[in-house]
Design a protein around this motif. Structure first.
Motif, PDB file in Angstrom:
ATOM      1  N   GLY A 539       0.791  -1.219   0.000  1.00  8.18           N
ATOM      2  CA  GLY A 539       0.000   0.000   0.000  1.00  8.18           C
ATOM      3  C   GLY A 539       0.825   1.272   0.000  1.00  8.18           C
ATOM      4  O   GLY A 539       0.260   2.370   0.147  1.00  8.18           O
ATOM      5  N   ALA A 540       2.158   1.176  -0.137  1.00  7.04           N
ATOM      6  CA  ALA A 540       3.000   2.374  -0.141  1.00  7.04           C
ATOM      7  C   ALA A 540       2.652   3.268  -1.326  1.00  7.04           C
ATOM      8  O   ALA A 540       2.290   2.795  -2.408  1.00  7.04           O
ATOM      9  N   ASP A 541       2.777   4.583  -1.138  1.00  4.65           N
ATOM     10  CA  ASP A 541       2.484   5.530  -2.217  1.00  4.65           C
ATOM     11  C   ASP A 541       3.518   5.448  -3.332  1.00  4.65           C
ATOM     12  O   ASP A 541       3.205   5.687  -4.504  1.00  4.65           O
ATOM     13  N   HIS A 542       4.750   5.112  -2.957  1.00  2.01           N
ATOM     14  CA  HIS A 542       5.820   5.065  -3.956  1.00  2.01           C
ATOM     15  C   HIS A 542       6.845   4.042  -3.501  1.00  2.01           C
ATOM     16  O   HIS A 542       7.202   3.994  -2.314  1.00  2.01           O
ATOM     17  N   HIS A 557       3.069  -0.330  -6.354  1.00  8.75           N
ATOM     18  CA  HIS A 557       3.132  -1.788  -6.453  1.00  8.75           C
ATOM     19  C   HIS A 557       2.537  -2.259  -7.776  1.00  8.75           C
ATOM     20  O   HIS A 557       3.149  -3.087  -8.482  1.00  8.75           O
ATOM     21  N   ALA A 558       1.390  -1.714  -8.147  1.00  7.38           N
ATOM     22  CA  ALA A 558       0.730  -2.133  -9.389  1.00  7.38           C
ATOM     23  C   ALA A 558       1.589  -1.780 -10.602  1.00  7.38           C
ATOM     24  O   ALA A 558       1.741  -2.586 -11.535  1.00  7.38           O
ATOM     25  N   ASP A 559       2.161  -0.572 -10.605  1.00  8.83           N
ATOM     26  CA  ASP A 559       3.003  -0.148 -11.724  1.00  8.83           C
ATOM     27  C   ASP A 559       4.198  -1.082 -11.897  1.00  8.83           C
ATOM     28  O   ASP A 559       4.539  -1.490 -13.015  1.00  8.83           O
ATOM     29  N   LEU A 560       4.834  -1.403 -10.775  1.00 11.22           N
ATOM     30  CA  LEU A 560       6.053  -2.210 -10.839  1.00 11.22           C
ATOM     31  C   LEU A 560       5.744  -3.656 -11.218  1.00 11.22           C
ATOM     32  O   LEU A 560       6.536  -4.306 -11.913  1.00 11.22           O
ATOM     33  N   MET A 561       4.616  -4.181 -10.770  1.00  9.70           N
ATOM     34  CA  MET A 561       4.233  -5.532 -11.166  1.00  9.70           C
ATOM     35  C   MET A 561       3.961  -5.585 -12.670  1.00  9.70           C
ATOM     36  O   MET A 561       4.345  -6.538 -13.357  1.00  9.70           O
ATOM     37  N   GLU A 562       3.332  -4.565 -13.170  1.00  7.60           N
ATOM     38  CA  GLU A 562       3.040  -4.523 -14.604  1.00  7.60           C
ATOM     39  C   GLU A 562       4.321  -4.376 -15.420  1.00  7.60           C
ATOM     40  O   GLU A 562       4.432  -4.922 -16.525  1.00  7.60           O
ATOM     41  N   LEU A 563       5.300  -3.674 -14.844  1.00  9.90           N
ATOM     42  CA  LEU A 563       6.572  -3.480 -15.550  1.00  9.90           C
ATOM     43  C   LEU A 563       7.296  -4.802 -15.763  1.00  9.90           C
ATOM     44  O   LEU A 563       8.002  -4.992 -16.763  1.00  9.90           O
ATOM     45  N   GLY A 565       9.825  -6.202 -14.053  1.00  9.59           N
ATOM     46  CA  GLY A 565      11.273  -6.159 -13.907  1.00  9.59           C
ATOM     47  C   GLY A 565      11.753  -6.717 -12.580  1.00  9.59           C
ATOM     48  O   GLY A 565      11.278  -7.744 -12.088  1.00  9.59           O
ATOM     49  N   HIS A 566      12.711  -6.009 -11.945  1.00 10.05           N
ATOM     50  CA  HIS A 566      13.325  -6.473 -10.701  1.00 10.05           C
ATOM     51  C   HIS A 566      12.281  -6.659  -9.601  1.00 10.05           C
ATOM     52  O   HIS A 566      12.313  -7.653  -8.869  1.00 10.05           O
ATOM     53  N   TYR A 567      11.390  -5.693  -9.474  1.00  7.73           N
ATOM     54  CA  TYR A 567      10.412  -5.768  -8.386  1.00  7.73           C
ATOM     55  C   TYR A 567       9.533  -6.999  -8.527  1.00  7.73           C
ATOM     56  O   TYR A 567       9.262  -7.702  -7.552  1.00  7.73           O
ATOM     57  N   ARG A 568       9.104  -7.266  -9.756  1.00  7.50           N
ATOM     58  CA  ARG A 568       8.244  -8.440  -9.950  1.00  7.50           C
ATOM     59  C   ARG A 568       9.005  -9.720  -9.623  1.00  7.50           C
ATOM     60  O   ARG A 568       8.435 -10.656  -9.044  1.00  7.50           O
ATOM     61  N   GLN A 569      10.285  -9.767  -9.980  1.00  3.16           N
ATOM     62  CA  GLN A 569      11.081 -10.946  -9.626  1.00  3.16           C
ATOM     63  C   GLN A 569      11.152 -11.112  -8.106  1.00  3.16           C
ATOM     64  O   GLN A 569      11.000 -12.227  -7.586  1.00  3.16           O
ATOM     65  N   LEU A 570      11.399  -9.997  -7.396  1.00  4.43           N
ATOM     66  CA  LEU A 570      11.449 -10.065  -5.943  1.00  4.43           C
ATOM     67  C   LEU A 570      10.100 -10.498  -5.363  1.00  4.43           C
ATOM     68  O   LEU A 570      10.034 -11.299  -4.424  1.00  4.43           O
ATOM     69  N   TRP A 571       9.021  -9.973  -5.940  1.00  2.80           N
ATOM     70  CA  TRP A 571       7.684 -10.324  -5.457  1.00  2.80           C
ATOM     71  C   TRP A 571       7.401 -11.809  -5.657  1.00  2.80           C
ATOM     72  O   TRP A 571       6.915 -12.488  -4.748  1.00  2.80           O
ATOM     73  N   GLU A 572       7.699 -12.306  -6.850  1.00  4.01           N
ATOM     74  CA  GLU A 572       7.423 -13.715  -7.139  1.00  4.01           C
ATOM     75  C   GLU A 572       8.319 -14.634  -6.309  1.00  4.01           C
ATOM     76  O   GLU A 572       7.929 -15.758  -5.981  1.00  4.01           O
ATOM     77  N   LYS A 573       9.500 -14.152  -5.975  1.00  7.08           N
ATOM     78  CA  LYS A 573      10.384 -14.949  -5.121  1.00  7.08           C
ATOM     79  C   LYS A 573       9.776 -15.137  -3.738  1.00  7.08           C
ATOM     80  O   LYS A 573       9.887 -16.201  -3.122  1.00  7.08           O
TER      81      LYS A 573
END
Length: 741
Positions: A539-542, A557-563, A565-573
């Motif tokens: 829920g962080a703003d940025h 969070h939504a922007d980075l998941m859609e991108l 990249g690195h964030y999505r890899q960390l999330w899926e991990k």
């Protein structure tokens, strides 16, 4: 002798504020010196005029005068001793205060490269040596020096020829100090360095007892300490020997010349060139002269030790803070706009870059989270915002004002921070909370505790808010310590709330409760958080994603998941795991397990079966997970928590080469090959693991014979990679970063 003179020059700087008492002390010393000289010189008149001449009135007058002088000297001596005791205590206290104040002004880089034991030794052994030299200066050095001077003058008054012979003792006495005092000074400095190292070793071993016991390091630790203790003992012995030589050389010279002077004086009396009274007075003066010299040379070893202590203290005081506050520093107003990083680069050492060309905006009132693998620069950003360090290049602005031009107090007064390990002071809960605002009333302290949801825990303690928390807060649970730290931060009413892995050391249930409190308290405040657990900052703003010291992605969070990249890899991990309500056990999904290279080869049916083979295991902080050199038979997935990867060096010491956190795994090759562990793994926080035993994996693989061949080919390929890489790269690529998309 250069070290000794340097010590005296440095010490007199601290004496300047005490000129008034110093004059009184000096007058008392002059009076005592005069009385001592009078007693010795009076032998000439007592023997020649009173005893031999039969002048009883003169004898009575001399004795009465000496008695009166003794009374006056005794009274003045008490006054002098009292004044000197106060001055010497105040001078040492001033040095202690100056060191402590100087330490508070040094930047964090100093503490990162300093040992606690070494710093403590400045206040213990170094100051103790100076205090010993100071308190014994009057009876062993100052008064003997004055007696030496007065005795020398009176000896020349009685008979200049005999006095010249007596003076020949001086070069003989000075030979020892001239030769051995410099070596003693260097040995004193080395001894104090070794004492500091020994204190640091003791402090380290006391705090590391869980590790020592878990690793079975008792014998190794004792062996290291005995070597250190032996080196210290040898240094002490050498210092004692050099000091003894200085003292002994003086004693030999004095004894020899006492005999010479007595013999020559007796010969002069026989030839009627000297009266018996003059000889008695001269011999008494020479004994005082010799005794004074003996005291002075006996004092030199203490002075040498004090010079070593002063040298180390001056080294500390010469340390300069890297973060400077200018005389015209701007007083920052209440934060209202944004903090901006503009092309900021920074390295903790000259040969490293921990943050590279960072451009970050932190708007007022927003929650900005920093994520990324260990060592990516997350905490560095917070350190720069709090101005623990200044950027090497680029600028950091606070509402448009360069932090370098700003007052440290006006910046930090607007910041409330909760660290991963929140250190509490060894005092009450109330006073630990009041650290956030020393002027706060009890009502304000309790209001902050209410905001941190602490009252229930406090009321269960024997003395409520007045319960002592113990050293480092050891009498409280991890959750209670963090809530006290939160209350402390909130009591400041901060415009900026900084959370540096504030909940990573807590168990899952406590972490969830504390996170809920922090989220509520962060409303309306600018919140900067560093975390490796991405679920807590959805829920962080940025969100700012860092990798290798560079900002690689930014957004929600939504922007980075859609991108993708690195964030999505960390999330899926970190995704694909489930924890029971109590947070004691975990499970993993087949989809998440497929991201592990060895399991990628399994068909869906076998993958589902493999999920059932995992066992959940929880470990407290400081627990040994694997030991370097042991045969491995378990594969680990870190579901929650942090572990450190340690590698033994040539000196036998373990050094940290990596940190694993949620979603990382290690021991993959151990499922197929009985190979030795290449590193030691130990928990840094309470952890939950999923583990699989080699026997269980074999049972699964044996159902598909051709699968084993494919998996063994993967292992061979990975082992070849290991052989071609250095250990750090191996750890990062094979053990630590083995998660692959």
């Amino acid at each position: 002798m250069t070290e000794v003179f340097h010590f005296l020059r440095s010490f007199f700087v601290y004496l300047k504020p005490y000129r008034g008492p110093g004059v009184l002390i000096f007058l008392g010393l002059l009076l005592e010196m005069a009385f001592s000289a009078s007693v010795s010189y009076s032998f000439k008149f007592i023997v020649d005029n009173a005893l031999i001449g039969g002048n009883w009135q003169l004898l009575i007058a001399i004795l009465a005068g000496l008695v009166f002088g003794a009374v006056v000297v005794a009274i003045m001596g008490l006054i002098r001793d009292y004044q000197y005791a106060r001055v010497s205590a105040d001078v040492v206290g001033d040095m202690r205060g100056r060191m402590f104040e100087h330490l508070q002004g040094l930047s964090m880089d100093f503490y990162s490269r300093s040992q606690v034991g070494d710093l403590i030794s400045h206040f213990s052994t170094d100051l103790a040596a100076i205090e010993t030299a100071t308190t014994s200066a009057i009876p062993w050095a100052i008064l003997p020096s004055m007696d030496f001077a007065s005795s020398s003058v009176l000896m020349f008054v009685i008979n200049w020829r005999l006095a010249l012979v007596a003076m020949l003792v001086l070069p003989v006495i000075l030979i020892g100090p001239r030769i051995f005092a410099p070596r003693a000074a260097n040995e004193s400095y080395r001894r104090k360095q070794l004492e500091a190292q020994t204190l640091s070793m003791i402090q380290e071993q006391v705090t590391a007892q869980p590790v020592i016991k878990a690793f079975g390091l008792k014998d190794a630790v004792i062996s290291r300490f005995l070597i250190q203790s032996r080196n210290l003992a040898q240094s002490v012995a050498r210092l004692g020997f050099f000091g003894a030589i200085v003292d002994r050389s003086a004693g030999i010279g004095i004894t020899f010349f006492q005999v010479v002077v007595l013999g020559m004086g007796a010969l002069m009396v026989m030839k009627q060139k000297l009266t018996i009274g003059s000889l008695a007075a001269f011999q008494t003066l020479f004994l005082s002269f010799s005794f004074s010299l003996s005291n002075i040379t006996g004092y030199l070893p203490r002075l040498v030790e004090a010079s070593g202590g002063m040298r180390r203290i001056e080294e500390l005081l010469s340390e300069k803070p890297k973060v400077h506050e200018r005389d015209s520093a701007l007083i920052l107003p209440r934060f209202s706009q944004e903090i901006a990083f503009k092309d900021v680069s920074f390295g903790y050492t000259s040969g490293s870059t921990n943050l590279r060309n960072a451009a970050i905006r932190i708007p007022q009132g927003k929650h900005v989270a920093f994520v990324g693998p260990s060592g990516s620069g997350k905490s560095t950003v917070l350190n720069l915002v709090m101005r623990f360090y200044d950027a090497d290049r680029g600028t950091i602005t606070f509402d448009g004002n360069d932090l370098r031009e700003s007052s440290l107090a006006s910046l930090r007064s607007q910041i409330g921070v909760v660290f991963q390990e929140s250190l509490l002071f060894d005092t009450t809960i109330r006073e630990n909370i009041r650290v956030g605002n020393p002027d706060a009333t009890d009502e304000q302290v309790e209001a902050a505790a209410n905001a941190a949801e602490l009252p229930d825990a406090i009321m269960s303690l024997p003395h409520g808010y007045d319960t002592a928390v113990g050293e480092r807060g050891g009498r409280l649970s991890g959750g209670q310590r963090q809530r006290v730290a939160i209350a402390r931060a909130i009591l400041r009413n901060p415009a900026i709330l900084i959370l540096d892995e504030a909940t990573s050391a807590l168990d899952p249930s406590t972490e969830a409760a504390v996170n809920a409190t922090l989220e509520r308290l962060g409303n309306g405040r600018t919140t900067l958080s560093v975390t490796h657990r991405l679920a807590s900052i959805v829920g962080a703003d940025h969100i700012v994603v860092l990798d290798g010291g560079s900002v690689c992605e930014q957004g929600t969070h939504a922007d980075l998941m859609e991108l993708g990249g690195h964030y999505r890899q960390l999330w899926e991990k970190q995704a694909g795991f489930s924890l029971d309500p109590g947070g004691d056990s975990a499970t993993v999904t087949a989809q998440r397990l497929r991201h592990v290279p060895l399991f990628r080869e399994l068909d869906p049916h076998l993958l589902e079966e493999s999920v059932q083979l995992f066992r959940s295991d929880s470990s407290p902080e400081g627990r040994l997970v694997t030991q370097e050199g042991d045969i491995g038979d378990l594969f680990y997935i870190v579901v929650r928590g942090k572990v450190e990867v340690l590698k033994s060096g040539p000196d036998g010491r373990d050094s940290r080469i990596a940190v694993l956190s949620d979603g990382d795994h290690f021991g993959e090759i151990a499922l197929l090959k009985a190979v030795r562990r290449t590193a030691t793994v130990r928990t840094m926080t309470p952890c939950i693991f999923l583990t699989m035993h080699r026997a269980s994996f074999f049972h699964l693989v044996d159902k598909v014979p051709q699968l084993r061949q494919r998996l063994e080919e993967i292992v061979v390929k990975r082992m070849d990679e290991v052989n071609q890489m250095d250990i750090r790269a191996f750890t990062q690529a094979i053990i630590v970063r083995s998660y692959e998309t």
